[in-house]
Structures are given as C-alpha cells and as structure tokens.
Design a protein around this motif. Sequence first.
Motif, mmCIF file in Angstrom:
data_model
loop_
_atom_site.group_PDB
_atom_site.id
_atom_site.type_symbol
_atom_site.label_atom_id
_atom_site.label_comp_id
_atom_site.label_asym_id
_atom_site.label_seq_id
_atom_site.Cartn_x
_atom_site.Cartn_y
_atom_site.Cartn_z
ATOM 1 N N LYS A 36 0.856 -1.183 0.000
ATOM 2 C CA LYS A 36 0.000 0.000 0.000
ATOM 3 C C LYS A 36 0.889 1.229 0.000
ATOM 4 C CE LYS A 36 -3.955 -2.187 0.461
ATOM 5 N NZ LYS A 36 -5.062 -2.073 -0.481
ATOM 6 N N GLN A 37 0.255 2.382 0.033
ATOM 7 C CA GLN A 37 1.027 3.608 0.156
ATOM 8 C C GLN A 37 1.903 3.517 1.396
ATOM 9 O OE1 GLN A 37 -2.064 6.468 0.379
ATOM 10 N NE2 GLN A 37 -2.129 6.784 -1.827
ATOM 11 N N ARG A 41 2.618 7.807 6.166
ATOM 12 C CA ARG A 41 1.424 8.647 6.277
ATOM 13 C C ARG A 41 0.756 8.540 7.643
ATOM 14 N NH1 ARG A 41 -1.236 9.572 0.884
ATOM 15 N NH2 ARG A 41 0.609 9.534 -0.398
ATOM 16 N N HIS A 42 1.029 7.430 8.314
ATOM 17 C CA HIS A 42 0.419 7.229 9.629
ATOM 18 C C HIS A 42 1.353 7.643 10.743
ATOM 19 C CE1 HIS A 42 -2.591 4.778 7.553
ATOM 20 N NE2 HIS A 42 -1.562 4.426 6.808
ATOM 21 N N LEU A 177 -15.424 25.167 8.045
ATOM 22 C CA LEU A 177 -15.348 23.897 7.326
ATOM 23 C C LEU A 177 -16.301 22.886 7.969
ATOM 24 C CD1 LEU A 177 -11.505 23.460 6.758
ATOM 25 C CD2 LEU A 177 -13.173 24.797 5.486
ATOM 26 N N ARG A 178 -16.617 21.850 7.226
ATOM 27 C CA ARG A 178 -17.514 20.827 7.772
ATOM 28 C C ARG A 178 -16.858 20.199 9.007
ATOM 29 N NH1 ARG A 178 -19.396 16.921 4.252
ATOM 30 N NH2 ARG A 178 -19.448 15.474 5.985
ATOM 31 N N LYS A 182 -11.266 16.978 6.113
ATOM 32 C CA LYS A 182 -9.992 16.254 6.099
ATOM 33 C C LYS A 182 -8.855 17.195 6.464
ATOM 34 C CE LYS A 182 -13.066 13.934 4.007
ATOM 35 N NZ LYS A 182 -14.134 13.655 4.989
ATOM 36 N N ILE A 183 -7.808 16.659 7.086
ATOM 37 C CA ILE A 183 -6.676 17.522 7.433
ATOM 38 C C ILE A 183 -6.067 18.150 6.186
ATOM 39 C CG2 ILE A 183 -6.035 16.457 9.629
ATOM 40 C CD1 ILE A 183 -3.747 15.129 7.728
ATOM 41 N N THR A 184 -6.140 17.428 5.073
ATOM 42 C CA THR A 184 -5.576 17.973 3.838
ATOM 43 C C THR A 184 -6.385 19.179 3.353
ATOM 44 O OG1 THR A 184 -6.743 16.150 2.792
ATOM 45 C CG2 THR A 184 -4.371 15.980 2.891
ATOM 46 N N ARG A 185 -7.642 19.231 3.747
ATOM 47 C CA ARG A 185 -8.488 20.359 3.359
ATOM 48 C C ARG A 185 -7.956 21.633 4.028
ATOM 49 N NH1 ARG A 185 -11.136 22.871 -0.098
ATOM 50 N NH2 ARG A 185 -12.926 24.054 0.589
ATOM 51 N N LYS A 188 -4.471 22.523 2.410
ATOM 52 C CA LYS A 188 -4.515 23.104 1.064
ATOM 53 C C LYS A 188 -5.012 24.542 1.110
ATOM 54 C CE LYS A 188 -3.676 19.243 -1.345
ATOM 55 N NZ LYS A 188 -2.662 18.967 -2.300
ATOM 56 N N ASP A 232 2.376 21.535 0.752
ATOM 57 C CA ASP A 232 3.458 21.893 -0.168
ATOM 58 C C ASP A 232 4.261 23.092 0.324
ATOM 59 O OD1 ASP A 232 2.684 19.884 -1.858
ATOM 60 O OD2 ASP A 232 1.330 21.172 -3.014
ATOM 61 N N PRO A 256 -2.647 9.606 12.914
ATOM 62 C CA PRO A 256 -2.902 9.435 11.479
ATOM 63 C C PRO A 256 -4.268 9.931 11.054
ATOM 64 C CG PRO A 256 -3.130 7.333 12.657
ATOM 65 C CD PRO A 256 -2.670 8.354 13.665
ATOM 66 N N PRO A 257 -4.410 10.348 9.793
ATOM 67 C CA PRO A 257 -3.347 10.575 8.820
ATOM 68 C C PRO A 257 -2.576 11.843 9.182
ATOM 69 C CG PRO A 257 -5.462 11.250 7.911
ATOM 70 C CD PRO A 257 -5.749 10.678 9.264
ATOM 71 N N PHE A 269 10.730 10.000 -0.993
ATOM 72 C CA PHE A 269 10.466 9.591 -2.379
ATOM 73 C C PHE A 269 11.303 10.422 -3.346
ATOM 74 C CE2 PHE A 269 6.566 6.797 -3.103
ATOM 75 C CZ PHE A 269 6.654 6.192 -1.875
ATOM 76 N N CYS B 44 -8.703 5.362 10.395
ATOM 77 C CA CYS B 44 -7.501 6.188 10.390
ATOM 78 C C CYS B 44 -7.672 7.370 9.447
ATOM 79 C CB CYS B 44 -6.277 5.374 9.978
ATOM 80 S SG CYS B 44 -6.233 4.907 8.237
ATOM 81 N N THR B 46 -6.993 7.770 6.359
ATOM 82 C CA THR B 46 -6.019 7.995 5.300
ATOM 83 C C THR B 46 -6.691 7.998 3.929
ATOM 84 O OG1 THR B 46 -4.284 7.030 6.625
ATOM 85 C CG2 THR B 46 -3.863 7.152 4.287
ATOM 86 N N THR B 49 -7.802 11.425 2.962
ATOM 87 C CA THR B 49 -6.786 12.378 2.517
ATOM 88 C C THR B 49 -6.329 12.076 1.095
ATOM 89 O OG1 THR B 49 -4.956 11.080 3.385
ATOM 90 C CG2 THR B 49 -5.911 12.703 4.858
ATOM 91 N N GLU B 55 -11.094 16.616 -1.462
ATOM 92 C CA GLU B 55 -10.096 17.678 -1.378
ATOM 93 C C GLU B 55 -10.655 19.028 -1.843
ATOM 94 O OE1 GLU B 55 -6.143 16.477 -2.593
ATOM 95 O OE2 GLU B 55 -5.910 18.389 -3.622
ATOM 96 N N ASP B 58 -16.321 20.581 -0.057
ATOM 97 C CA ASP B 58 -16.593 20.522 1.379
ATOM 98 C C ASP B 58 -17.781 19.647 1.726
ATOM 99 O OD1 ASP B 58 -14.582 21.907 2.531
ATOM 100 O OD2 ASP B 58 -15.584 23.852 2.464
ATOM 101 N N ASN B 97 -5.899 1.929 -2.561
ATOM 102 C CA ASN B 97 -4.448 1.898 -2.418
ATOM 103 C C ASN B 97 -4.006 2.554 -1.112
ATOM 104 O OD1 ASN B 97 -1.749 1.555 -3.050
ATOM 105 N ND2 ASN B 97 -1.650 3.288 -4.439
ATOM 106 N N ARG B 366 4.339 4.557 -12.130
ATOM 107 C CA ARG B 366 5.670 5.043 -12.480
ATOM 108 C C ARG B 366 6.262 4.292 -13.674
ATOM 109 N NH1 ARG B 366 9.055 7.229 -8.397
ATOM 110 N NH2 ARG B 366 7.821 8.482 -6.980
#
Lengths: 424, 455
Positions: A36-37, A41-42, A177-178, A182-185, A188, A232, A256-257, A269, B44, B46, B49, B55, B58, B97, B366
Amino acid sequence: MAIDSDVLVIGGGLAGLTSALAAARAGADTRLVSYKQSTLRHASGLVDVLGYTPDGDGPLVDPFDAIPDLPEAHPYRTVGTEMVREALALFDDAVPHYRGSHTDANALVPTHGGTVKPTARYPVGASAGVASDDRDALLVGFEALADFDAPQAAAHLDAAGVPFDVRGATIRFPGDLRADAKITRYAKLLDADSRVPVDGRDQSVRAALAERVRAELDGEERVGFPAILGDDDAAGVREALADALGAAVFEVPMGPPSLPGLRLEDALFDALDSAGASIETGNPVVDYDGGDRIERVSVEKNGARIPYAADQYVLATGGLVGKGVESDRDAVYEPIFDCHVAHAGDRYDWFEDDAFGDHAFPQFGVATDDSLRPEEADGSTEFPNLRAAGSVLGGYDFAAEKSGGGVSLATGYAAGRAAAEETR
Amino acid sequence: MSDSQSTDFDPVAPNTGEDFEPVDVFDDSDDFDLRPGADSCYKCSTCDTNCPVAEVDDDFPGPKFQGPEQWRLKRRDDDHSVDDSVMDCSNCMRCDNACPSGVNLSQMHNTARGEYVSEELSKLSVEYVRNRLLANYRKSAWLASKVPRLANAAANFGPARWLGEKLLGVTGEREFPDFATETFTEWWAAQGGAAGSKERAREARERRGEPLDADKRVAYFHGCYAEYNTPEVAKALVRVYEHFGYEIVVPEQGCSGTPMFANGMLDDARRDAELNVSSFADLVDEGYDAIASCTSCSMAIRQEYPELFDIDGIDDVAANTFESVEYLRIHEDLEGELADADVGDDLAAEFAYHAPCHARNQGLDRQAVELFGDLDGVGVEDVGDSCSGISGTYGWKAEKYETSMKIGDEMFDHMEAADGETGMTECPTCAMQMEHGTGYDVRHPLELLEAAVVA
C-alpha cells in the motif's frame, strides 16, 4: 522473464525507504515494492532513536550512550552504534527539513496528547515547540478538529512539569469547514492562502486565522497548532502566521493521517527518485521461488502473479501492525518467506493479562545474523540473499522504548548497503 | 485460564471456554457480505486524505463514510437507505491503495452506488436518463461510428451542445471526442484479422531467432475508446506486439463496464461483463493471456469483475489479464530494446506524463517514466500524483464539471510547468481532460513504444 533489479526492497515504510536509498546510493539498480502507500502517512513524523531503556528508565538524555547496554538480541546491538550514526547522516542529507543533528541529546517534543516525547530528529515545523525551551506557549485547537484538545494538552504539559507556562485555547477555523473536514483540506487552504467567508465577507485564510489567534494571545512568545499548517508550502504558512502574530509558530505532531508523515514521505520519495531507484505501490508480495537462494518473488495483482527477480532482497514489511508478522490462533509467522519467528507454543503465553504488562508479542519478529540475514530456529541462515530491516525484526519493543524510527533507519541502512555490496 | 468459566464478568479474564469461537461471528454466506471488510476499517482516515473529490468539495463526506461507515449502518436492518452523496464519488479507486487495512473501499462504493440507483433514483429523472446514456457510451459511439463525420459535426455543433446541457445535464463546456473514420476492428479485419497476425508474428519470431512454435498468444481487449476514437493506440499495440512475435486475437467484446460502475448501472455492467468473460475465458483456457491498452479496462477486468459479479471463469480471466506495457515488461527485455532505440519524427519530444488513477491502483503509476527514462531523444516527466478530475463520465455532467476542473487544476499547473507541450497518459478520458485543460496534444505510451522499437 521477470521484472529485474539488483536489489529488491519489499516494504514502503521508513525501513524500506531507507534501505532502498542506501542501496541505490551505493550504486545498485534498486526497486522498492510496497503493498500500500507508505505507512509514513500514519507516522507522527518524529524519528526516535531511543527514549527509554527496555527496563523503562528514561527519558534518556543521550540515546547513543545507552545502546551498548541493550540486550544482545536488540537490533541496535546487531548493527552497532556507528551504523546508527551513519544511518542518521543519510537521513539528514536526504531530508533537509529536519532538525536535531546538532546534538546527540534527545529533544523533548510535545505530542497532541500533552505528553513529552524524547526524540532524535523532528521536523523544523515542530522545532519552536520543544519542551526544553522556556518561552511561554499558547496551544491553539480548532472546534471541529476533535483530535487535538488544546486546553487539555496544555494541562497535561503543565502537569508533566515543563519549564514554561502553557495555556490552551479553542477557536473556530475561519471559513466554517464541515465538522469532519480532512486535514488535507485545512492544509490546502493554508497552502494557497485561499479566501474563505468570515462574517459574510471573503478573507485570506491565513490573515483570518491569525486574527482569531491574536485575540487569544496574552503575551506568549510561541504558538502551537495541530499539524495541519500546509502541505506543499508548510514553511510559508508558518512564516506568515508568525509574522502576523509576532510570535514563533510550531506544529504539534498528530495521529494518522499525519501531514508531517506525508511530508516526510514526499522528501524520501524525492531522494529515491534522485538516486535512481524505482518505486511501485499497490500490490503485495505474496510468495517466492527458489531453493537455497531466493530467485524471484511474486507480486499479486488481483489474482495475477507478476514475477520480480533480483540478486538481493530486503524484507521490510513491518511487524504485527504492519502485517509483516502475522498470527493466527496457533502460530506466529512471517507470511512471504516463512522465516522463523520465535514464539511460545501456547498462545496464552504471548501476552499478559495486564494491559501494560510485560507482553511477549511486541518483540515478535525474525532474528538475524550480524549481516541482518534472518535465521532459522537452529541458527542457520534462511537465505543467503535475504536481509531484514525495521519492525519485522524481533528482539525490541519500539512502542515502549521509543526506538521505532531509529531501528528502521539503522537496520534499513545496514541492510540496503550490505545488499548493494553483495551485487558488486 | 480455568477461572474463565465463572459467571461473573471479568474483563481481565475473557470467556475462552470450549463453546466460544470468536472467529465465527458471522454466518457463512454466499452473498457479497461487506460487513467483515467494514470491520477491518479502524478509522484512520487515510483514504479521506487521498480522495480528490473531498479535497475540493466541502460537502462530500469522503470514502470512509461512503464505504465502511455506510455499510456498517446498513447491515443491521433495511431502514437505512444509501446516502445520495455516493453519487459524488468519482470511482477513482484511490482509497483502495490508501487503506493500510486492506478494506475493499471501491467495492463498497460500487455496491452502494448500484443500490442507490436501483432503489432511490427515479428512472424517469433526467439524471437517470443522462447517466444511463453516458454509462452506455459504447452504444452511442457505435451509432456515431457509422457516420463519423456527421457525428463529429453534430456533437460539437454549438446549439446542440447547449441543448445537451439544458435538457440532459451534459456540460456544454466540453468538446466531444472525434470519431475515427475507420474503427479499429474495421482496420483489423483489413489486416487479415487473427490469421494475418499469426503470419506476421511468425515472421517476427523468425527474424528474432525465436522458436517458430513459441507460445506467444494474446487476446486484446481494446475497449470502446480505442475502437471508435483513438484506433491509433490499438494499431500501435498490434505493431508492437507483433514486433515481439505475439499472435493477437481480437475476440467479440463489449464495454469493460467502468462507466457503468461509476454510474451505479450494475445490471448494464453485468450484461457486458458476461459477454467479455465468456469471450475471454475460452481463450484463457487455451493459453492466451488477455491484454488491455486502457488502464480502466484492465482495472475493471482484474478487480471490479471478481469483486462485483459471480460469472463462470471470472477469476481465471482476472488472473490472466494484464496492462499491455506491463505484460511486455514481464515477458520481454524492453529495457534492452529501448537502450538501443532512438526516436525520430514528432515523437522525439518532452512529454508531460500523468498517471491515471486506475494505473496507480495497479501499481503502474511510475511505469512509463521508468521505462522511457533513458530513451534517447525523449524526456518523460511525471506531473505529480494529482487526479485529472474527469473520471470518465464524471466530468461530463453539468453539475460536476466545476468540481472536475478544480481537481484537475493541479495537474494542469504541473503540466504547464513541465518541459515540452505534449502530454502522455494511458487513460483516454484523462487524455481528454489534459487536452481540455491545457490544449496539449496527448499520446499513449504504446505510441512512443512503437516509434522506439518498431523500425
């Protein structure tokens, strides 16, 4: 035919990535395959070397000092202190946004639960938060982000006796936000400094956030946020907030995440790409061919078995949690190569009744020779071209010792480098 | 553990008596029972995300809610209906994934979407009619391919596009893909079909010094897009495979089902899956491997078929299906061939490569960059791990168009930042989005491979 490389690393966590990086930098044609990824991430993003002894003494000031006294079966004893230092040097070179290399001493980094963790390397974003710093701190939590209760974390830190005053405050994140965004929200929005609606008009999210925090600030010289400050452009977000607040800004590592984990994954990476290694994720290695030596392994893609051949292999699939070591009601085993995993015959001896008792299961894993090659029960080598790294190794309890990151780095580095040397 | 038989509840010493078998919590069942998978989810987040829709939107609750949480709510009784937000999932399958616990998220989403469409969505609604039309793209494409020039003109005739948006909710922002004047199978028949391929493959084996009776036989699943819109991709595949001495057959086939899964039209998908499985199962039995040039097609056959349907031979077909370049990497020395190759003509270029989500989920994200990394005259630069946002039919819906473009924004930016102004991807709809967002011409890795190895 098969998909060929010199060194094939199985597993995408810190041990696998380090091992692939070490092998690729040593000049081997290296490929990493991960089910998996990356599990980074965790991860909190903190890289511990050794926080406590196996007897529970600590927090340790100098982890290197304590390594020679560890039990003989401990992976650090297998690779030796010098290898731990070399592995950290590789890490410091590959991951420039980390701190801690200036000293052998552990840093004490506050966690989201309000404990203080002894750690060897930490993201630059967490550096203004270390507990040895005596500047007063304000912790800021967000109403909708239940994973970080700032007032409670502050109270815990206070009770832990940190040498500064710490307070917690909970505010609304601008833009409403809702509740389960998500933390990524968050990240970003902050990265792009997007405009969000505040009191009926659109405002820059960084400015609006700083304004709300400023209302809570009472002379503290540093402000801690949950680790959501950008993905980023994390440095830019911290800097903008620090400027607006007139105080240092730090992130408290979260569960996590985890954005610090994601950023660490990105950095490693990139380093692997620069070193010319190949990375594939999404499908598990399930089996191998070969007699004394491993000739090739099979990656399963929805029923199809894809052959991957290499001269040398590194097993970095994780421990019981990462499923590199599995158990059923009868036995504990390593699922790909069926390497020997020592364990009591009676499963009731695998654990203690007391939740925090001296359990056997955290130390389940493969035992190796000096070159990290897994050994059978009688001490003979399982395969001459297989090495193991990270949590799949037995003989240590990373959760109790706070040694997970360091063991992964040191054994990953040693295994990857040794594998590359064999291919010469 | 002898005290475990006592009647007093003692959490320290669980009841581990003879009669207690904690493994058998659920009855054995032949149905697709998603509850055990739901229980493997430890929240979790993940997956959330990794979700390109969550993303930017909302209001979208994300894959964790759509899959395990919704299934857990539903299992107990029938009072819980599927939440309509499941229609906002684009079926990119990235969550699969992401999950460290191996939860079959996309299977849960596909099943939930199917249930929502069959039980909640009115068959008379514009949404249903529109989705059905989009999902069955093959049918309209078949019709259009009979009159390709007329179809091309009509589809992109301004007022018609406006009407399509107003009446059907198909966005007027996009240009319809061109239909080729000759379909792939028409071309294939003109090349002599399987018999012609057998002959050319034998010649190639002779030239390569390989045994004439080598067991090199593949069955090609070309899918709808290479058939009607981009036959040049399918032709490149044929030439590359024959160059390596493979005999190709092109069996009767329908749509892979990808757009049907994504629109909850599971009955339509089953109809085509049955056709495809029956036609490929016999060939697999005879020793053929199946290959596909579209990564969503290979994904559907490899993963979604066995997850959703119970058809004779389905597992065998899934286990013997490969993405076309991947198959050559396994069986041929592609690296060696490419090391000696150079590319002339218009394909000597810098490519901005985007890995489709469905390639990503097969571990192929990749592959193209790795393969062409050292090819003289060519640069292939990965534009990052963002999703293109079109997700097949998703970005064609008027109400989803904006979301689709917001998701694609990062990819457009990265493409423009990359050297060169040609795109590359394995997925035809990703290609459509790449062209739409940047104006770049987009090629398939097979086309580059053809230019490099087929002299």
